[in-house]
Design a protein around this motif. Structure first.
Motif, PDB file in Angstrom:
ATOM      1  N   VAL A  26      62.280  40.174  -9.942  1.00  0.00           N
ATOM      2  CA  VAL A  26      62.556  41.542  -9.486  1.00  0.00           C
ATOM      3  C   VAL A  26      61.299  42.407  -9.571  1.00  0.00           C
ATOM      4  CG1 VAL A  26      63.856  43.649 -10.028  1.00  0.00           C
ATOM      5  CG2 VAL A  26      65.040  41.448  -9.921  1.00  0.00           C
ATOM      6  N   CYS A  27      60.555  42.271 -10.661  1.00  0.00           N
ATOM      7  CA  CYS A  27      59.298  43.031 -10.788  1.00  0.00           C
ATOM      8  C   CYS A  27      58.305  42.638  -9.690  1.00  0.00           C
ATOM      9  CB  CYS A  27      58.673  42.806 -12.166  1.00  0.00           C
ATOM     10  SG  CYS A  27      59.556  43.639 -13.497  1.00  0.00           S
ATOM     11  N   ALA A  28      58.211  41.342  -9.407  1.00  0.00           N
ATOM     12  CA  ALA A  28      57.313  40.883  -8.344  1.00  0.00           C
ATOM     13  C   ALA A  28      57.786  41.378  -6.981  1.00  0.00           C
ATOM     14  CB  ALA A  28      57.227  39.356  -8.355  1.00  0.00           C
ATOM     15  N   MET A  29      59.107  41.415  -6.772  1.00  0.00           N
ATOM     16  CA  MET A  29      59.645  41.923  -5.513  1.00  0.00           C
ATOM     17  C   MET A  29      59.323  43.407  -5.350  1.00  0.00           C
ATOM     18  SD  MET A  29      63.324  39.953  -5.539  1.00  0.00           S
ATOM     19  CE  MET A  29      64.008  40.963  -4.228  1.00  0.00           C
ATOM     20  N   ALA A  30      59.459  44.166  -6.437  1.00  0.00           N
ATOM     21  CA  ALA A  30      59.140  45.592  -6.390  1.00  0.00           C
ATOM     22  C   ALA A  30      57.661  45.797  -6.078  1.00  0.00           C
ATOM     23  CB  ALA A  30      59.510  46.259  -7.714  1.00  0.00           C
ATOM     24  N   TYR A  31      56.818  44.993  -6.701  1.00  0.00           N
ATOM     25  CA  TYR A  31      55.372  45.077  -6.446  1.00  0.00           C
ATOM     26  C   TYR A  31      55.069  44.765  -4.979  1.00  0.00           C
ATOM     27  CZ  TYR A  31      50.438  43.794  -6.506  1.00  0.00           C
ATOM     28  OH  TYR A  31      49.109  43.696  -6.224  1.00  0.00           O
ATOM     29  N   ALA A  32      55.678  43.694  -4.468  1.00  0.00           N
ATOM     30  CA  ALA A  32      55.436  43.310  -3.070  1.00  0.00           C
ATOM     31  C   ALA A  32      55.943  44.389  -2.115  1.00  0.00           C
ATOM     32  CB  ALA A  32      56.110  41.970  -2.777  1.00  0.00           C
ATOM     33  N   ALA A  33      57.102  44.948  -2.397  1.00  0.00           N
ATOM     34  CA  ALA A  33      57.643  46.006  -1.540  1.00  0.00           C
ATOM     35  C   ALA A  33      56.730  47.233  -1.574  1.00  0.00           C
ATOM     36  CB  ALA A  33      59.052  46.378  -1.987  1.00  0.00           C
ATOM     37  N   TYR A  34      56.239  47.579  -2.744  1.00  0.00           N
ATOM     38  CA  TYR A  34      55.307  48.702  -2.890  1.00  0.00           C
ATOM     39  C   TYR A  34      54.036  48.462  -2.080  1.00  0.00           C
ATOM     40  CZ  TYR A  34      51.936  51.854  -5.054  1.00  0.00           C
ATOM     41  OH  TYR A  34      50.966  52.795  -5.271  1.00  0.00           O
ATOM     42  N   ARG A  35      53.593  47.205  -2.016  1.00  0.00           N
ATOM     43  CA  ARG A  35      52.380  46.840  -1.274  1.00  0.00           C
ATOM     44  C   ARG A  35      52.659  46.649   0.220  1.00  0.00           C
ATOM     45  NH1 ARG A  35      47.705  47.481  -3.709  1.00  0.00           N
ATOM     46  NH2 ARG A  35      46.850  45.612  -2.792  1.00  0.00           N
ATOM     47  N   GLY A  36      53.886  46.946   0.663  1.00  0.00           N
ATOM     48  CA  GLY A  36      54.214  46.866   2.081  1.00  0.00           C
ATOM     49  C   GLY A  36      54.697  45.503   2.550  1.00  0.00           C
ATOM     50  N   ARG A  37      55.006  44.626   1.637  1.00  0.00           N
ATOM     51  CA  ARG A  37      55.481  43.296   2.015  1.00  0.00           C
ATOM     52  C   ARG A  37      56.981  43.179   1.729  1.00  0.00           C
ATOM     53  NH1 ARG A  37      52.114  39.325  -0.988  1.00  0.00           N
ATOM     54  NH2 ARG A  37      52.393  40.861  -2.597  1.00  0.00           N
ATOM     55  N   ARG A  38      57.728  44.036   2.390  1.00  0.00           N
ATOM     56  CA  ARG A  38      59.175  44.098   2.151  1.00  0.00           C
ATOM     57  C   ARG A  38      59.897  42.835   2.611  1.00  0.00           C
ATOM     58  NH1 ARG A  38      57.309  49.021   3.192  1.00  0.00           N
ATOM     59  NH2 ARG A  38      57.860  50.705   1.771  1.00  0.00           N
ATOM     60  N   ALA A  39      59.480  42.262   3.722  1.00  0.00           N
ATOM     61  CA  ALA A  39      60.139  41.040   4.218  1.00  0.00           C
ATOM     62  C   ALA A  39      59.962  39.895   3.225  1.00  0.00           C
ATOM     63  CB  ALA A  39      59.586  40.647   5.580  1.00  0.00           C
ATOM     64  N   GLN A  40      58.764  39.742   2.691  1.00  0.00           N
ATOM     65  CA  GLN A  40      58.523  38.682   1.710  1.00  0.00           C
ATOM     66  C   GLN A  40      59.393  38.896   0.467  1.00  0.00           C
ATOM     67  OE1 GLN A  40      56.113  40.329   3.349  1.00  0.00           O
ATOM     68  NE2 GLN A  40      54.363  39.022   3.768  1.00  0.00           N
ATOM     69  N   ALA A  41      59.485  40.141   0.020  1.00  0.00           N
ATOM     70  CA  ALA A  41      60.310  40.455  -1.148  1.00  0.00           C
ATOM     71  C   ALA A  41      61.775  40.153  -0.867  1.00  0.00           C
ATOM     72  CB  ALA A  41      60.127  41.918  -1.547  1.00  0.00           C
ATOM     73  N   LEU A  42      62.231  40.521   0.322  1.00  0.00           N
ATOM     74  CA  LEU A  42      63.618  40.266   0.698  1.00  0.00           C
ATOM     75  C   LEU A  42      63.921  38.769   0.701  1.00  0.00           C
ATOM     76  CD1 LEU A  42      66.374  41.180   1.857  1.00  0.00           C
ATOM     77  CD2 LEU A  42      65.339  40.942   4.122  1.00  0.00           C
ATOM     78  N   TYR A  43      63.048  37.972   1.309  1.00  0.00           N
ATOM     79  CA  TYR A  43      63.304  36.531   1.382  1.00  0.00           C
ATOM     80  C   TYR A  43      63.216  35.854   0.016  1.00  0.00           C
ATOM     81  CZ  TYR A  43      63.541  36.842   6.412  1.00  0.00           C
ATOM     82  OH  TYR A  43      63.932  37.168   7.688  1.00  0.00           O
ATOM     83  N   ALA A  44      62.373  36.364  -0.858  1.00  0.00           N
ATOM     84  CA  ALA A  44      62.330  35.827  -2.222  1.00  0.00           C
ATOM     85  C   ALA A  44      63.644  36.123  -2.940  1.00  0.00           C
ATOM     86  CB  ALA A  44      61.143  36.419  -2.984  1.00  0.00           C
ATOM     87  N   GLY A  45      64.160  37.323  -2.746  1.00  0.00           N
ATOM     88  CA  GLY A  45      65.454  37.682  -3.333  1.00  0.00           C
ATOM     89  C   GLY A  45      66.592  36.859  -2.771  1.00  0.00           C
ATOM     90  N   LEU A  46      66.544  36.618  -1.467  1.00  0.00           N
ATOM     91  CA  LEU A  46      67.585  35.792  -0.848  1.00  0.00           C
ATOM     92  C   LEU A  46      67.523  34.349  -1.351  1.00  0.00           C
ATOM     93  CD1 LEU A  46      67.545  37.116   2.839  1.00  0.00           C
ATOM     94  CD2 LEU A  46      69.317  37.460   1.099  1.00  0.00           C
TER      95      LEU A  46
END
Length: 148
Positions: A26-46
């Motif tokens: 979750v922390c890595a997803m938040a970091y990626a989303a903050y850096r503009g990589r929302r799709a990557q964060a979403l797919y990691a969560g999925l």
């Protein structure tokens, strides 16, 4: 007699607990989303959400007994190993590829701890590593398609 101190093998096994591995992702997803990589964060969560969706039916279908509890069923494949692999590798891919060796060590410690503590057979862990690799591959493929 244990060849590895019980506390150490238990610590390794605990790295696959959802309460330990999920906050890392979750922390890595938040970091990626903050850096503009929302799709990557979403797919990691999925990919993480798919772990129980894949593991639980397989556990029920195989009804494999555990090494120390032959009367109990549902040990194949290892949910803790799959959780650790998807969470730690997913986090490494989102934050920095240089963290991949750390993810590999954490995943290996999880599987080793589970085997040494008698929670899983080696094949349970191996099957989960293969399933985790499959989930990470699908997540990576979806990420590339959405950003390309």
């Amino acid at each position: 007699m244990d060849t590895v101190p019980r506390r150490l093998s238990e610590l390794g096994a605990d790295l696959g607990n959802l309460a330990v591995a999920l906050p890392v992702l979750v922390c890595a997803m938040a970091y990626a989303a903050y850096r503009g990589r929302r799709a990557q964060a979403l797919y990691a969560g999925l990919a993480m959400a798919l772990v129980p969706a894949v593991i639980i039916p397989l556990k029920e279908w195989t009804a494999r007994p555990g090494p120390l509890e032959p009367w109990a069923a549902g040990y194949y494949p290892s949910g803790h190993t799959a959780t650790a692999m998807v969470a730690y590798f997913g986090a490494a891919f989102l934050v920095s590829k240089r963290l991949v060796p750390v993810a590999a060590v954490l995943t290996a410690l999880t599987g080793t701890g589970l085997i040494l503590r008698g929670y899983h057979w080696p094949l349970d862990v191996l099957a989960s590593l293969i399933l985790g690799l499959l989930l990470l591959t699908v997540s990576s493929t979806c990420t590339r398609r959405s950003s390309g």
